[in-house]
Design a protein around this motif. Structure first.
Motif, PDB file in Angstrom:
ATOM      1  N   GLN A   1       0.807  -1.229   0.000  1.00 28.23           N
ATOM      2  CA  GLN A   1       0.000   0.000   0.000  1.00 28.23           C
ATOM      3  C   GLN A   1       0.837   1.275   0.000  1.00 28.23           C
ATOM      4  N   LEU A   2       2.146   1.162  -0.169  1.00 26.05           N
ATOM      5  CA  LEU A   2       3.007   2.337  -0.009  1.00 26.05           C
ATOM      6  C   LEU A   2       2.742   3.430  -1.040  1.00 26.05           C
ATOM      7  N   GLU A   3       2.344   3.046  -2.243  1.00 25.72           N
ATOM      8  CA  GLU A   3       2.014   4.050  -3.265  1.00 25.72           C
ATOM      9  C   GLU A   3       0.849   4.907  -2.782  1.00 25.72           C
ATOM     10  N   LYS A   4      -0.197   4.253  -2.314  1.00 23.63           N
ATOM     11  CA  LYS A   4      -1.371   4.977  -1.816  1.00 23.63           C
ATOM     12  C   LYS A   4      -1.017   5.805  -0.587  1.00 23.63           C
ATOM     13  N   VAL A   5      -0.216   5.237   0.288  1.00 25.68           N
ATOM     14  CA  VAL A   5       0.168   5.936   1.519  1.00 25.68           C
ATOM     15  C   VAL A   5       0.920   7.224   1.201  1.00 25.68           C
ATOM     16  N   SER A   6       1.937   7.131   0.344  1.00 28.09           N
ATOM     17  CA  SER A   6       2.745   8.320   0.037  1.00 28.09           C
ATOM     18  C   SER A   6       1.910   9.388  -0.657  1.00 28.09           C
ATOM     19  N   THR A   7       1.072   8.975  -1.591  1.00 26.82           N
ATOM     20  CA  THR A   7       0.210   9.937  -2.297  1.00 26.82           C
ATOM     21  C   THR A   7      -0.719  10.651  -1.323  1.00 26.82           C
ATOM     22  N   THR A   8      -1.317   9.885  -0.402  1.00 30.39           N
ATOM     23  CA  THR A   8      -2.239  10.464   0.577  1.00 30.39           C
ATOM     24  C   THR A   8      -1.527  11.430   1.508  1.00 30.39           C
TER      25      THR A   8
END
Length: 433
Positions: free
Chosen positions: A347-354
């Motif tokens: 989920q790191l892509e979503k986490v960083s974007t958020t």
């Protein structure tokens, strides 16, 4: 005279359809999935147990060739169960359940019917596993006036098997317990290093008659327990959930009601994303004595193993622990604050974007620590902007903890690595870091 005929069914590879996505439907789906059925679930939404089951069956299909599961994310449509060998309906809507059962009856398909056993044509038994045998307890009446009776009888059979010579692994100590005299102890196993267990945890494990252990708990403790201790591995890994949380609750209660001392050994601390509160509630609801032994949480200890303090005067006055699997919500900014993300490597892509959208600079230092205190412990540095990319390049594997904030630079080795990484990546913003 009994109206029920208990029989065994060979469902491996054969289609079974479950209509409904709630807890009752999940129990029926798990029964069918364990039997090797090719499972289709029809429901607009899924409860957490059903989601775990589908993920587990899909994981098994990818890794071992087991039967996959299909989720049809909508309501029931007439004919959805066509071609099935067995059907289960438990939508919570009697009208829909009636429609499914009527269609199954018309097409000569046996049907579990949640909440309406009297009009079902199949009934789920209470099961006891004993070696290579499965013992099923089914009421002789379609509408059981005491629905917990079969469960109680199953528990007594289970206890009998464990306290007689039928079970060669039973210990002499366990046979001295009377049914109903058991207890459950929820034990925090720390971050995985056996030397970080507390003295209370060690004493509890030494006293175990049943050890229910997670994947991230220190596995060395298996060498401590005697041959008469029943060991139940309920470990979950990314995408692989062999035992749902509701089943774990049932195991704890079942073994304790059979008079045994059950040690539930979890990684980290039971109350830090360990679902220990749910297990405590299940035990209390069943009248089972339960206690808790805290553990060293990985949220603090694993960063420390990489040289990172989660707080430091002048750098971070506080820290937040978040699971990357859930909606981050309005997370505190990583400015004079540290964010610690448990789980969720995917989920790191979503986490960083958020987090960037919430106002955190893309240049915020990050560190991903894999297998803290384990043989393959490794730290990968990144910025918030490049977090997912760096994780992919380094082929980061769970278990892993991500630390976001300037405290990452407190570790000398990481500070040097971060400086080299920042200079080598021209895409990073310019560099007070």
């Amino acid at each position: 005279m009994s109206t029920i005929t208990p029989i065994g069914l060979q469902l491996t590879g054969r289609l079974a359809v479950v209509v409904g996505g709630g807890p009752v439907a999940a129990r029926r789906a798990r029964l069918l999935g364990r039997a090797g059925a090719r499972l289709t679930v029809i429901a607009p939404q899924l409860c957490s147990d059903m989601t775990e089951l589908i993920a587990s069956l899909d994981f098994a299909h990818r890794t071992t060739g087991g039967e996959p599961a299909t989720w049809v994310p909508r309501g029931y449509v007439d004919g959805d169960v066509s071609g099935a060998w067995l059907v289960a309906t438990a939508t919570g809507n009697p009208q829909i359940d009636d429609e499914v059962a009527a269609w199954a009856e018309q097409h000569q398909i046996f049907c579990f019917k949640g909440g309406d056993a009297e009009h079902a044509t199949a009934w789920a038994p209470a099961l006891v596993e004993h070696g290579d045998a499965t013992i099923a307890v089914v009421s002789s009446k379609a509408k059981d006036p005491k629905p917990r009776r079969t469960i109680s009888l199953r528990n007594k059979i289970s206890s009998l098997l464990r306290t007689t010579t039928l079970d060669r692994t039973a210990s002499a100590a366990s046979s001295s317990y009377a049914v109903g005299a058991g207890e459950v102890v929820l034990v925090g196993g720390g971050p995985g290093a056996v030397e970080l267990l507390t003295l209370a945890a060690k004493q509890a494990i030494d006293s175990a008659e049943v050890l229910v252990i997670d994947r991230l708990a220190p596995r060395e403790v298996l060498n401590w327990v005697g041959s008469g201790v029943e060991i139940i591995d309920v470990g979950k890994s990314g995408g692989d959930h062999p035992v749902s949380q509701s089943e774990i609750n049932e195991i704890l209660v079942d073994r304790a009601l059979a008079g045994r001392r059950v040690i539930r050994l979890k990684g980290g601390d039971p109350y830090v994303f360990g679902r220990g509160g749910e297990e405590l509630d299940a035990c209390r609801a069943a009248g089972v004595p339960v206690s808790v032994i805290p553990g060293v949480t990985s949220a603090v200890s694993v960063p420390a193993a990489a040289g990172i303090p989660v707080t430091h005067r002048g750098v971070a006055r506080g820290f937040s622990v978040i699971t990357a699997h859930s909606d981050l919500g309005a997370a505190p900014l990583a400015d004079n604050h540290t964010l610690v993300l448990l789980m969720g490597v995917a989920q790191l892509e979503k986490v960083s974007t958020t987090l960037i959208a919430q106002g955190n600079p893309g240049s915020t230092p990050c560190a991903i620590i894999e297998d803290g205190f384990g043989p393959r412990q490794r730290t990968t540095v990144a910025t918030l902007e490049t977090l997912a990319q760096r994780a992919r390049e380094a082929d980061v594997k769970p278990p892993a903890i991500t630390v976001i904030g300037d405290v990452v630079l407190r570790a000398d080795a990481l500070r040097d690595s971060f400086s080299a990484f920042s200079l080598a990546d021209s895409s990073l913003p310019g560099s007070s870091l």
